[in-house]
Design an enzyme around this catalytic site. Sequence first.
Site, PDB file in Angstrom:
ATOM      1  N   HIS A 178       0.476  -6.255 -15.785  1.00  0.00           N
ATOM      2  CA  HIS A 178       0.787  -4.919 -16.295  1.00  0.00           C
ATOM      3  C   HIS A 178      -0.310  -4.419 -17.226  1.00  0.00           C
ATOM      4  O   HIS A 178      -0.370  -3.222 -17.538  1.00  0.00           O
ATOM      5  CB  HIS A 178       2.117  -4.966 -17.050  1.00  0.00           C
ATOM      6  CG  HIS A 178       2.840  -3.653 -17.088  1.00  0.00           C
ATOM      7  ND1 HIS A 178       2.221  -2.439 -16.858  1.00  0.00           N
ATOM      8  CD2 HIS A 178       4.150  -3.348 -17.323  1.00  0.00           C
ATOM      9  CE1 HIS A 178       3.103  -1.458 -16.951  1.00  0.00           C
ATOM     10  NE2 HIS A 178       4.281  -1.983 -17.237  1.00  0.00           N
ATOM     11  N   ASP A 418       0.904   0.646   5.527  1.00  0.00           N
ATOM     12  CA  ASP A 418       0.968   0.137   6.908  1.00  0.00           C
ATOM     13  C   ASP A 418      -0.242  -0.763   7.147  1.00  0.00           C
ATOM     14  O   ASP A 418      -1.374  -0.295   7.185  1.00  0.00           O
ATOM     15  CB  ASP A 418       0.975   1.320   7.875  1.00  0.00           C
ATOM     16  CG  ASP A 418       1.122   0.895   9.328  1.00  0.00           C
ATOM     17  OD1 ASP A 418       0.999  -0.316   9.631  1.00  0.00           O
ATOM     18  OD2 ASP A 418       1.339   1.777  10.178  1.00  0.00           O
TER      19      ASP A 418
END
Length: 488
Positions: A178, A418
Amino acid sequence: MCELSFDAMEVQILSKEYIKPSSPTPPHLNTYRFSLLDHLMPPVYVPMVLFYPPVSPLNTTRSERSQALKQSLSETLTRFYPLAGRIRDYLCIDCNDEGAYYIEADVKSHDLSEFLQHPDLSVLPKLLPTFNSLLDYTDLISNATTGLEGGGGGADVVMIQVTNFACGGFVIGVFVSHMIVDGIAISNFLKAWAAATAQSLSGQSVHVLPNFDAATLFPPILDEQGKSTHPREATMRGLYRRFAKRGRCVTNRFVFEASAVAKLKEQAATSSLQNPSRVEAVSAFIWKCATAAWKAKSGQSAPSLITHAVNLRRRAEPNFSQNCMGNFVCLAGAIANDHQREQELELSSLVSKMREATSKFNGDLVAKLQGQDGLATISKVFQDMAEAITLSTNGDDQVEMNFIGYTSIAYSGVYDADFGWGKPLWVVPVHEPCHEAFSVNVVRLMDTGEWGNNGFEAWISLGEEEMAMLQINQDLLAFASLNPSPLR
């Protein structure tokens, strides 16, 4: 079809390795400095789990898919070079090309469709590298060799696990520090890796170019010894410390259909706020339902604070690129207190409070964060929240105050990741369903993509007693389903 359980599904680890960038990082980029906004973040990992169903007919073997994923990851890390380095301290990443931690695993006992038909949230940790993202990696940083040229030690920036199912489907689970990514940034990385894989299969060569200029846009304030002067109280960890509770935390997933979100927007609208956003409407509704759970548990009303992570890319004038990596978020806080006015907890009132809080993060404030007064500006944001808390509790730290921290990864585009075998059927932004030692109430919002007709998922983490009350709250269940199958 039997329901999947945590004990029933065996995940066999096949290999562990580090995937290095395909080209070395240039010497002038060997050190990545954390920005002012990066210093807000705790040293934890951000999880993301993407589920890919089998394609028919299969156009690649499992071995070919494995090779394509690793080769394209190597190429992607050349452009996302800090992600292949090591976190040596709280100031920077050593971009030494040591690589991303990469695990391959198999599940032979169940088809992916079995899990998706009966999603068991307790299984999620098995689909990610073994690591508890609720615990920080301070020790890994502290034990690193002093000085960036020493080598050895330090925390991985990225950890990945690819889990193949017997049916041909697969799952990609990712942890990214993070300290260098927010929700948009981790989505950027996953989309770039996916695009590189798909292009390698098709022979194309178009690449997503990330921007790592966060420390230039939001320079950190350092002292004469080169150490950060960022005060602890002006960080997420400093704010959350007041609201951390001992005891079991439970996470549940609530899904709002698009039609339900539209109804909430309609109910939340007022003459002065005619078109609340989808995020505002869902967030305020959850706030209202959580307040009812807190009141049912304690038997009395109490003030409550919510924070929302505001994406500054869209608030800057002109806007920052969506390809900006790093943390481009800041926390907006709003307080409701039905001791003062019953109308405080009306949906329209809660939405108005959230809009008032987030509207402060405009182009002017973003510009101040970029200048010499950046630290003073961010400190004032947290100071104003602290003063509002003091006002609501009459300055008594013993007065109960409830809290929820919201983050939204909605519309980040991660459903477009994808890899060449179709888009993910389901994307999960959490991995840890519960924690025994401590808890902070959080809500993570995620769009459902095509499977959920562009609705919303709310991953809500509360104390065990509050969650037991929330999941039978009839107002909530009138708008949301509890952990439905993404196979619809």
